[in-house]
Design a protein around this motif. Sequence first.
Motif, PDB file in Angstrom:
ATOM      1  N   THR A  69     -31.938  31.037  42.793  1.00  0.00           N
ATOM      2  CA  THR A  69     -32.248  29.603  42.792  1.00  0.00           C
ATOM      3  C   THR A  69     -33.719  29.376  42.461  1.00  0.00           C
ATOM      4  O   THR A  69     -34.555  30.281  42.598  1.00  0.00           O
ATOM      5  N   ALA A  70     -34.009  28.154  42.063  1.00  0.00           N
ATOM      6  CA  ALA A  70     -35.396  27.786  41.736  1.00  0.00           C
ATOM      7  C   ALA A  70     -36.183  27.592  43.037  1.00  0.00           C
ATOM      8  O   ALA A  70     -35.775  26.807  43.895  1.00  0.00           O
ATOM      9  N   PRO A  71     -37.308  28.301  43.207  1.00  0.00           N
ATOM     10  CA  PRO A  71     -38.084  28.157  44.443  1.00  0.00           C
ATOM     11  C   PRO A  71     -38.845  26.833  44.521  1.00  0.00           C
ATOM     12  O   PRO A  71     -39.181  26.376  45.616  1.00  0.00           O
ATOM     13  N   VAL A  72     -39.097  26.220  43.359  1.00  0.00           N
ATOM     14  CA  VAL A  72     -39.824  24.949  43.319  1.00  0.00           C
ATOM     15  C   VAL A  72     -39.208  24.081  42.233  1.00  0.00           C
ATOM     16  O   VAL A  72     -38.474  24.575  41.361  1.00  0.00           O
ATOM     17  N   ALA A  73     -39.507  22.808  42.297  1.00  0.00           N
ATOM     18  CA  ALA A  73     -39.119  21.920  41.192  1.00  0.00           C
ATOM     19  C   ALA A  73     -40.029  22.206  40.003  1.00  0.00           C
ATOM     20  O   ALA A  73     -41.262  22.140  40.119  1.00  0.00           O
ATOM     21  N   ALA A  74     -39.444  22.538  38.867  1.00  0.00           N
ATOM     22  CA  ALA A  74     -40.285  22.956  37.737  1.00  0.00           C
ATOM     23  C   ALA A  74     -39.485  22.917  36.443  1.00  0.00           C
ATOM     24  O   ALA A  74     -38.271  22.699  36.444  1.00  0.00           O
ATOM     25  N   PHE A  75     -40.229  23.131  35.347  1.00  0.00           N
ATOM     26  CA  PHE A  75     -39.626  23.249  34.029  1.00  0.00           C
ATOM     27  C   PHE A  75     -39.370  24.737  33.739  1.00  0.00           C
ATOM     28  O   PHE A  75     -40.155  25.608  34.123  1.00  0.00           O
ATOM     29  N   ILE A  76     -38.262  25.029  33.073  1.00  0.00           N
ATOM     30  CA  ILE A  76     -37.981  26.403  32.645  1.00  0.00           C
ATOM     31  C   ILE A  76     -38.733  26.650  31.343  1.00  0.00           C
ATOM     32  O   ILE A  76     -38.502  25.961  30.336  1.00  0.00           O
ATOM     33  N   THR A  77     -39.646  27.613  31.370  1.00  0.00           N
ATOM     34  CA  THR A  77     -40.431  27.915  30.170  1.00  0.00           C
ATOM     35  C   THR A  77     -39.972  29.187  29.468  1.00  0.00           C
ATOM     36  O   THR A  77     -40.119  29.299  28.249  1.00  0.00           O
ATOM     37  N   LYS A  78     -39.413  30.132  30.220  1.00  0.00           N
ATOM     38  CA  LYS A  78     -38.937  31.376  29.605  1.00  0.00           C
ATOM     39  C   LYS A  78     -37.656  31.825  30.318  1.00  0.00           C
ATOM     40  O   LYS A  78     -37.514  31.676  31.535  1.00  0.00           O
ATOM     41  N   VAL A  79     -36.738  32.406  29.536  1.00  0.00           N
ATOM     42  CA  VAL A  79     -35.508  32.998  30.076  1.00  0.00           C
ATOM     43  C   VAL A  79     -35.443  34.427  29.570  1.00  0.00           C
ATOM     44  O   VAL A  79     -35.411  34.665  28.352  1.00  0.00           O
ATOM     45  N   TYR A  80     -35.409  35.410  30.493  1.00  0.00           N
ATOM     46  CA  TYR A  80     -35.471  36.822  30.112  1.00  0.00           C
ATOM     47  C   TYR A  80     -34.100  37.508  30.069  1.00  0.00           C
ATOM     48  O   TYR A  80     -34.012  38.667  29.620  1.00  0.00           O
ATOM     49  N   VAL A  81     -33.062  36.865  30.546  1.00  0.00           N
ATOM     50  CA  VAL A  81     -31.749  37.520  30.655  1.00  0.00           C
ATOM     51  C   VAL A  81     -30.695  36.662  29.969  1.00  0.00           C
ATOM     52  O   VAL A  81     -30.971  35.549  29.516  1.00  0.00           O
ATOM     53  N   SER A  82     -29.475  37.211  29.912  1.00  0.00           N
ATOM     54  CA  SER A  82     -28.346  36.492  29.332  1.00  0.00           C
ATOM     55  C   SER A  82     -27.095  36.802  30.156  1.00  0.00           C
ATOM     56  O   SER A  82     -27.091  37.700  31.018  1.00  0.00           O
ATOM     57  N   LEU A  83     -26.046  36.076  29.913  1.00  0.00           N
ATOM     58  CA  LEU A  83     -24.793  36.277  30.641  1.00  0.00           C
ATOM     59  C   LEU A  83     -24.238  37.674  30.364  1.00  0.00           C
ATOM     60  O   LEU A  83     -24.141  38.103  29.219  1.00  0.00           O
ATOM     61  N   GLY A  84     -23.895  38.380  31.436  1.00  0.00           N
ATOM     62  CA  GLY A  84     -23.369  39.732  31.311  1.00  0.00           C
ATOM     63  C   GLY A  84     -24.426  40.807  31.279  1.00  0.00           C
ATOM     64  O   GLY A  84     -24.092  42.007  31.224  1.00  0.00           O
ATOM     65  N   ALA A  85     -25.706  40.418  31.303  1.00  0.00           N
ATOM     66  CA  ALA A  85     -26.774  41.416  31.276  1.00  0.00           C
ATOM     67  C   ALA A  85     -26.846  42.151  32.612  1.00  0.00           C
ATOM     68  O   ALA A  85     -26.542  41.605  33.672  1.00  0.00           O
ATOM     69  N   ARG A  86     -27.273  43.404  32.549  1.00  0.00           N
ATOM     70  CA  ARG A  86     -27.458  44.201  33.756  1.00  0.00           C
ATOM     71  C   ARG A  86     -28.936  44.219  34.105  1.00  0.00           C
ATOM     72  O   ARG A  86     -29.777  44.501  33.230  1.00  0.00           O
ATOM     73  N   VAL A  87     -29.242  43.898  35.348  1.00  0.00           N
ATOM     74  CA  VAL A  87     -30.628  43.788  35.774  1.00  0.00           C
ATOM     75  C   VAL A  87     -30.896  44.729  36.936  1.00  0.00           C
ATOM     76  O   VAL A  87     -29.967  45.171  37.619  1.00  0.00           O
ATOM     77  N   LYS A  88     -32.164  45.018  37.136  1.00  0.00           N
ATOM     78  CA  LYS A  88     -32.605  45.859  38.253  1.00  0.00           C
ATOM     79  C   LYS A  88     -33.361  45.008  39.253  1.00  0.00           C
ATOM     80  O   LYS A  88     -33.832  43.904  38.928  1.00  0.00           O
ATOM     81  N   THR A  89     -33.505  45.527  40.445  1.00  0.00           N
ATOM     82  CA  THR A  89     -34.233  44.802  41.489  1.00  0.00           C
ATOM     83  C   THR A  89     -35.681  44.572  41.058  1.00  0.00           C
ATOM     84  O   THR A  89     -36.360  45.503  40.613  1.00  0.00           O
ATOM     85  N   GLY A  90     -36.155  43.337  41.169  1.00  0.00           N
ATOM     86  CA  GLY A  90     -37.520  43.000  40.793  1.00  0.00           C
ATOM     87  C   GLY A  90     -37.701  42.655  39.329  1.00  0.00           C
ATOM     88  O   GLY A  90     -38.813  42.288  38.914  1.00  0.00           O
ATOM     89  N   GLN A  91     -36.665  42.753  38.518  1.00  0.00           N
ATOM     90  CA  GLN A  91     -36.795  42.444  37.097  1.00  0.00           C
ATOM     91  C   GLN A  91     -36.981  40.948  36.897  1.00  0.00           C
ATOM     92  O   GLN A  91     -36.298  40.140  37.525  1.00  0.00           O
ATOM     93  N   PRO A  92     -37.898  40.516  36.016  1.00  0.00           N
ATOM     94  CA  PRO A  92     -38.083  39.076  35.760  1.00  0.00           C
ATOM     95  C   PRO A  92     -36.834  38.456  35.134  1.00  0.00           C
ATOM     96  O   PRO A  92     -36.227  39.018  34.221  1.00  0.00           O
ATOM     97  N   LEU A  93     -36.470  37.284  35.637  1.00  0.00           N
ATOM     98  CA  LEU A  93     -35.309  36.565  35.121  1.00  0.00           C
ATOM     99  C   LEU A  93     -35.723  35.276  34.409  1.00  0.00           C
ATOM    100  O   LEU A  93     -35.247  34.988  33.311  1.00  0.00           O
ATOM    101  N   TYR A  94     -36.590  34.497  35.074  1.00  0.00           N
ATOM    102  CA  TYR A  94     -37.030  33.203  34.534  1.00  0.00           C
ATOM    103  C   TYR A  94     -38.527  33.061  34.787  1.00  0.00           C
ATOM    104  O   TYR A  94     -39.089  33.690  35.696  1.00  0.00           O
TER     105      TYR A  94
END
Length: 311
Positions: A69-94
């Motif tokens: 979830t979004a921790p604050v009210a804000a604009f999305i400036t970057k998206v680092y992942v996509s649907l079905g992507a595999r991520v690791k703990t601590g990896q940047p998402l947004y």
Amino acid sequence: MRTTIITGSGWIILVLGLSACGSSEKTDSAPVQIIARTPVMVQTVGRGGISNSLTLFGSTLYLRRNAVTAPVAAFITKVYVSLGARVKTGQPLYELETKERRALGTLTIAGDSAIIGRVTVRASSGGLITTFDKQQTGDYVLEGTQLCTIAEDNALAVQVNVPYEYQALARPGRSCRVRLPDGRTLTAMFTTPLTTVNALAQTQSVLARITQPVPLPENLTVQVDVTSQANAHAQLLPKTAILTDEMLREFWVMRLVNDSTAVKVPVQLGERTPSTVEVRSPIFGTGDRIIIEGNYGLPDTARVQVNPRKP
């Protein structure tokens, strides 16, 4: 017997004289009692291991999902992942930018090297992106808005449909093999039986956790092989040697006490295969002969005739 023939005037007269025996000889004998015996075939009790395997079906599912979830009210400036992507703990998402940060532009607060109002949202656990709610840059999100969902790799399980009479083979802690449609085989362990039973199929769902993290889609139909191994010195008899009542509550065998008499012996059964049954009690001797053919319908004590085994 006497015979006289007289001839004359063209006539032939035949006179037969019969003499009867003066006395008839009578023989009296006692009736012979015939005891009926049922022809049977016998076999001694074998010793060895026995395994009972069962193939079940199930579907994959993830037991834990982490909502990002979004921790604050804000604009999305970057998206680092996509649907079905595999991520690791601590990896940047947004990467998010607050309204205040956008209003400041490139300005920074004096004495502070950090960029104020820019937030990087990272994955709290490793896994698979299963839902992707926000993927457009420039979107404005409120605090608490769900951005995506991560299904944890180590929470992958199989929901196995187990016929209720085979629940003993799916007890918690028992291992099983999961066969995937592509031919791969995984190891899993039964954990939790669910509290409902399918009304039509009379099957109960039991969860089996896959021991190693494997990327699998949800709702994938798989085969589950369950094997139960008995002790290496189990008493084994052919399935034809076991008799039971109509309710399948009591079981017994017919054991020979001599060459012509068989008696009923109640037994407790263990593992079973299509052709062989384990007898857990009583313990038979190595020379005990059990009827394997011709035993159906015999009374508690029966007269039998042992036939040789077929080659």
